[in-house]
Structures are given as structure tokens and as C-alpha cells.
Design a protein around this motif. Structure first.
Motif, PDB file in Angstrom:
ATOM      1  N   GLU A  56       0.827  -1.204   0.000  1.00  0.00           N
ATOM      2  CA  GLU A  56       0.000   0.000   0.000  1.00  0.00           C
ATOM      3  C   GLU A  56       0.865   1.260   0.000  1.00  0.00           C
ATOM      4  N   GLY A  57       2.015   1.180   0.672  1.00  0.00           N
ATOM      5  CA  GLY A  57       2.928   2.318   0.672  1.00  0.00           C
ATOM      6  C   GLY A  57       3.462   2.628  -0.710  1.00  0.00           C
ATOM      7  N   LEU A  58       3.748   1.587  -1.510  1.00  0.00           N
ATOM      8  CA  LEU A  58       4.213   1.799  -2.879  1.00  0.00           C
ATOM      9  C   LEU A  58       3.126   2.423  -3.746  1.00  0.00           C
ATOM     10  N   VAL A  59       1.893   1.959  -3.573  1.00  0.00           N
ATOM     11  CA  VAL A  59       0.778   2.535  -4.330  1.00  0.00           C
ATOM     12  C   VAL A  59       0.602   4.005  -3.978  1.00  0.00           C
ATOM     13  N   CYS A  60       0.736   4.309  -2.696  1.00  0.00           N
ATOM     14  CA  CYS A  60       0.612   5.692  -2.245  1.00  0.00           C
ATOM     15  C   CYS A  60       1.749   6.547  -2.794  1.00  0.00           C
ATOM     16  N   LEU A  61       2.946   5.980  -2.864  1.00  0.00           N
ATOM     17  CA  LEU A  61       4.091   6.712  -3.402  1.00  0.00           C
ATOM     18  C   LEU A  61       3.889   7.020  -4.883  1.00  0.00           C
ATOM     19  N   GLU A  62       3.343   6.064  -5.616  1.00  0.00           N
ATOM     20  CA  GLU A  62       3.042   6.301  -7.030  1.00  0.00           C
ATOM     21  C   GLU A  62       2.035   7.435  -7.180  1.00  0.00           C
ATOM     22  N   LYS A  63       1.039   7.472  -6.306  1.00  0.00           N
ATOM     23  CA  LYS A  63       0.038   8.538  -6.345  1.00  0.00           C
ATOM     24  C   LYS A  63       0.673   9.893  -6.027  1.00  0.00           C
ATOM     25  N   ASP A  64       1.622   9.913  -5.108  1.00  0.00           N
ATOM     26  CA  ASP A  64       2.307  11.165  -4.771  1.00  0.00           C
ATOM     27  C   ASP A  64       2.968  11.777  -6.001  1.00  0.00           C
ATOM     28  N   TYR A  65       3.632  10.935  -6.790  1.00  0.00           N
ATOM     29  CA  TYR A  65       4.287  11.439  -7.995  1.00  0.00           C
ATOM     30  C   TYR A  65       3.271  11.953  -9.006  1.00  0.00           C
ATOM     31  N   MET A  66       2.123  11.297  -9.101  1.00  0.00           N
ATOM     32  CA  MET A  66       1.099  11.764 -10.024  1.00  0.00           C
ATOM     33  C   MET A  66       0.498  13.089  -9.558  1.00  0.00           C
ATOM     34  N   ASP A  67       0.376  13.266  -8.248  1.00  0.00           N
ATOM     35  CA  ASP A  67      -0.172  14.515  -7.712  1.00  0.00           C
ATOM     36  C   ASP A  67       0.731  15.704  -8.010  1.00  0.00           C
ATOM     37  N   VAL A  68       2.016  15.444  -8.208  1.00  0.00           N
ATOM     38  CA  VAL A  68       2.960  16.522  -8.509  1.00  0.00           C
ATOM     39  C   VAL A  68       2.592  17.219  -9.816  1.00  0.00           C
ATOM     40  N   LEU A  69       1.921  16.508 -10.713  1.00  0.00           N
ATOM     41  CA  LEU A  69       1.572  17.069 -12.013  1.00  0.00           C
ATOM     42  C   LEU A  69       0.411  18.050 -11.936  1.00  0.00           C
ATOM     43  N   ILE A  70      -0.203  18.174 -10.756  1.00  0.00           N
ATOM     44  CA  ILE A  70      -1.282  19.145 -10.589  1.00  0.00           C
ATOM     45  C   ILE A  70      -0.704  20.548 -10.714  1.00  0.00           C
ATOM     46  N   GLU A  71      -1.297  21.354 -11.560  1.00  0.00           N
ATOM     47  CA  GLU A  71      -0.736  22.684 -11.818  1.00  0.00           C
ATOM     48  C   GLU A  71      -0.856  23.590 -10.613  1.00  0.00           C
ATOM     49  N   GLN A  72      -2.030  23.610  -9.981  1.00  0.00           N
ATOM     50  CA  GLN A  72      -2.239  24.440  -8.809  1.00  0.00           C
ATOM     51  C   GLN A  72      -2.191  23.554  -7.576  1.00  0.00           C
ATOM     52  N   VAL A  73      -1.187  23.740  -6.744  1.00  0.00           N
ATOM     53  CA  VAL A  73      -1.026  22.919  -5.556  1.00  0.00           C
ATOM     54  C   VAL A  73      -1.933  23.459  -4.461  1.00  0.00           C
ATOM     55  N   SER A  74      -2.858  22.652  -3.994  1.00  0.00           N
ATOM     56  CA  SER A  74      -3.818  23.086  -2.992  1.00  0.00           C
ATOM     57  C   SER A  74      -3.241  22.944  -1.593  1.00  0.00           C
ATOM     58  N   ASP A  75      -3.970  23.483  -0.602  1.00  0.00           N
ATOM     59  CA  ASP A  75      -3.502  23.439   0.782  1.00  0.00           C
ATOM     60  C   ASP A  75      -3.471  22.020   1.329  1.00  0.00           C
ATOM     61  N   ASP A  76      -4.360  21.168   0.818  1.00  0.00           N
ATOM     62  CA  ASP A  76      -4.389  19.792   1.313  1.00  0.00           C
ATOM     63  C   ASP A  76      -3.598  18.862   0.408  1.00  0.00           C
ATOM     64  N   TYR A  77      -2.539  19.417  -0.221  1.00  0.00           N
ATOM     65  CA  TYR A  77      -1.670  18.622  -1.091  1.00  0.00           C
ATOM     66  C   TYR A  77      -1.063  17.469  -0.303  1.00  0.00           C
ATOM     67  N   PHE A  78      -1.167  16.294  -0.861  1.00  0.00           N
ATOM     68  CA  PHE A  78      -0.668  15.071  -0.231  1.00  0.00           C
ATOM     69  C   PHE A  78      -1.466  14.703   1.017  1.00  0.00           C
ATOM     70  N   SER A  79      -2.624  15.307   1.242  1.00  0.00           N
ATOM     71  CA  SER A  79      -3.362  15.046   2.477  1.00  0.00           C
ATOM     72  C   SER A  79      -3.807  13.594   2.567  1.00  0.00           C
ATOM     73  N   ASP A  80      -4.101  12.984   1.412  1.00  0.00           N
ATOM     74  CA  ASP A  80      -4.553  11.597   1.436  1.00  0.00           C
ATOM     75  C   ASP A  80      -3.502  10.673   2.014  1.00  0.00           C
ATOM     76  N   CYS A  81      -2.233  11.008   1.767  1.00  0.00           N
ATOM     77  CA  CYS A  81      -1.166  10.130   2.230  1.00  0.00           C
ATOM     78  C   CYS A  81      -0.613  10.551   3.581  1.00  0.00           C
ATOM     79  N   THR A  82      -0.542  11.856   3.831  1.00  0.00           N
ATOM     80  CA  THR A  82       0.044  12.299   5.089  1.00  0.00           C
ATOM     81  C   THR A  82      -0.833  11.928   6.269  1.00  0.00           C
ATOM     82  N   ALA A  83      -2.118  11.737   6.014  1.00  0.00           N
ATOM     83  CA  ALA A  83      -3.011  11.348   7.100  1.00  0.00           C
ATOM     84  C   ALA A  83      -2.903   9.872   7.425  1.00  0.00           C
TER      85      ALA A  83
END
Length: 243
Positions: free
Chosen positions: A211-238
Motif C-alpha cells: 500500500e505504501g508503494l501505491v501511495c508513493l506512485e500517487k504522490d508522484y502523479m499529484d505533482v503534475l497538478i498545476e495548482q497545488v492546494s492546501d491539502d496537497y498530499f493530504s490523502d497520504c500524510t493522514a
């Protein structure tokens, strides 16, 4: 077996040459010496995303040294090609697989003016893509000593060399298509798990690692978001399992 050993030796030479190049500023003078600490600060914008892509240029046999181009622009262009990387990407896309940061460490007779002009040329000709929120993205190092090659190495020596370390979102496929997929194949048959259980691991720890690897893959995909929101990476940091 002999062919495998020969390929293993050449791979080892590439790796040692890369490490030697990145640490050369500790041993030699240069117009713009950069230590590993500076590269780390510039290449790792987020704590979990520290999996690097490395490359070097020129990688040319000793027989072709006299005819191979060795201009700053040409070796930099080659260094950014997947064929010169030490990581084998699957279906690399220059536009979709974006860099968060790129470190270029030049060796030999390279001046800062040439290096800066080359960076401008790379950007103008779209030789690589940078994430929208980090448009500068380059860290340059200059060392006066060119990279040396061992006598047993098939690669020739040049008056100019460059080593690249980049943080590219495309490496996320290594986690999904290689590690996770292979894990699922073996875990479905309970292959090799007895060795881990024998060392005291529990079954839940293996699934948490996946599950950690899947979450890490998602983190890299989230980087492609143009506007970084305040809850960036919130799904994983929680989720403590992601760290």
C-alpha cells in the motif's frame, strides 16, 4: 556467463563513474563547485519524492572518441536521452513525464556562460518538460577535472563530460508496473513469504508495504497538478502507512 560478467563490469564502471563525478567537487577545483548537499536540497522538493533518475554523457567507445561530438550542447542533449540513463523507463514520454528538478554536473573545459546558454537552449527547444510550479528547475555544477576512465573500461575519455540527476515523475511507473505487479504475482502464490515470516514479520506488514508503494506512485502523479492546494498530499500524510 562470460557475456553476463562483461555486462556487469561495464554497468559497474558506469555507476562508479557517476558517483565519482558527483563527488568530484570534494576533490577538485571548479568555477562553480556544487556539493551533494546542494543537489539534495534542489532535487527533493517533498520528503517522500527522492527517487532519482541518473544519466551521463558521452558514453562512447574508445574507438569512436576522435569522431564523437564533444560540445557542451551536444553532450547535454545526449545526457537527457533515456538511452543514456541508468534507469530503464517503460514508455517514457518527454512531455508527460515531467521533471521537478534537474542537476547537471559538468566536468572539464566548460564555462558557466556555456552551461547557462545550453540550459536556455534546452528550454527553448523543449528538450524536457518541467512541472508548472517549478519553471526554473536546474542546478548546475562545474568542475575543472574531466572524468577519467579505467583501462579496462570500454568507454573512452573526453575533455568534457556531464552527469545528470533528475527528479522525474515518470519513475512512478517503476513502483506500479514493476514492484507492485511483481509483488502481486508472487504474493498470490505465497512465494518466498516463509522467509519473512521466519524473521518475525507479520502478513499485515507485507500488505502495508504494498500500500505504501501505491501511495508513493500517487504522490508522484499529484505533482503534475498545476495548482497545488492546501491539502496537497493530504490523502497520504493522514495515513501513517504511507511513510
Amino acid at each position: 556467463m562470460k557475456l553476463f560478467m562483461a555486462l556487469s563490469k561495464q554497468t559497474a564502471y558506469r555507476k562508479t563513474g557517476l558517483v565519482s563525478s558527483m563527488t568530484s567537487s570534494l576533490r577538485f577545483q571548479g568555477e562553480l563547485n556544487v556539493d551533494l548537499g546542494e543537489f539534495q536540497i534542489n532535487l527533493v522538493p517533498f520528503p517522500r519524492l527522492y527517487f532519482m533518475t541518473t544519466g551521463m554523457s558521452p558514453i562512447t567507445s574508445k574507438m569512436d572518441v576522435s569522431t564523437a561530438p564533444n560540445h557542451v550542447q551536444s553532450i547535454t542533449d545526449e545526457c537527457l536521452m533515456p538511452t543514456n540513463w541508468l534507469v530503464q523507463y517503460t514508455e517514457f514520454d518527454r512531455e508527460q513525464d515531467k521533471c521537478m528538478a534537474v542537476g547537471l554536473n559538468y566536468h572539464g573545459n566548460v564555462k558557466s556562460k556555456e552551461a547557462n546558454a545550453t540550459i536556455s537552449w534546452l528550454k527553448d527547444n523543449h528538450k524536457l518538460s518541467l512541472v508548472e510550479w517549478c519553471p526554473t528547475g536546474f542546478k548546475i555544477g562545474l568542475s575543472e577535472m574531466p572524468q577519467l576512465c579505467l583501462d579496462a573500461d570500454d568507454i573512452g575519455s573526453f575533455p568534457r563530460n556531464v552527469v545528470m540527476i533528475s527528479n522525474n515523475t515518470g519513475i512512478s511507473r517503476m513502483f506500479g508496473k514493476r514492484l507492485v505487479q511483481k509483488f502481486d504475482y508472487m504474493y498470490s502464490q505465497q512465494a518466498f513469504v516463509h522467509w519473512y515470516f521466519g524473521e518475525g514479520m507479520e502478513e499485515g506488514e507485507l500488505t502495508e508495504a504494498r500500500e505504501g508503494l501505491v501511495c508513493l506512485e500517487k504522490d508522484y502523479m499529484d505533482v503534475l497538478i498545476e495548482q497545488v492546494s492546501d491539502d496537497y498530499f493530504s490523502d497520504c500524510t493522514a495515513d501513517d502507512d504511507c511513510f
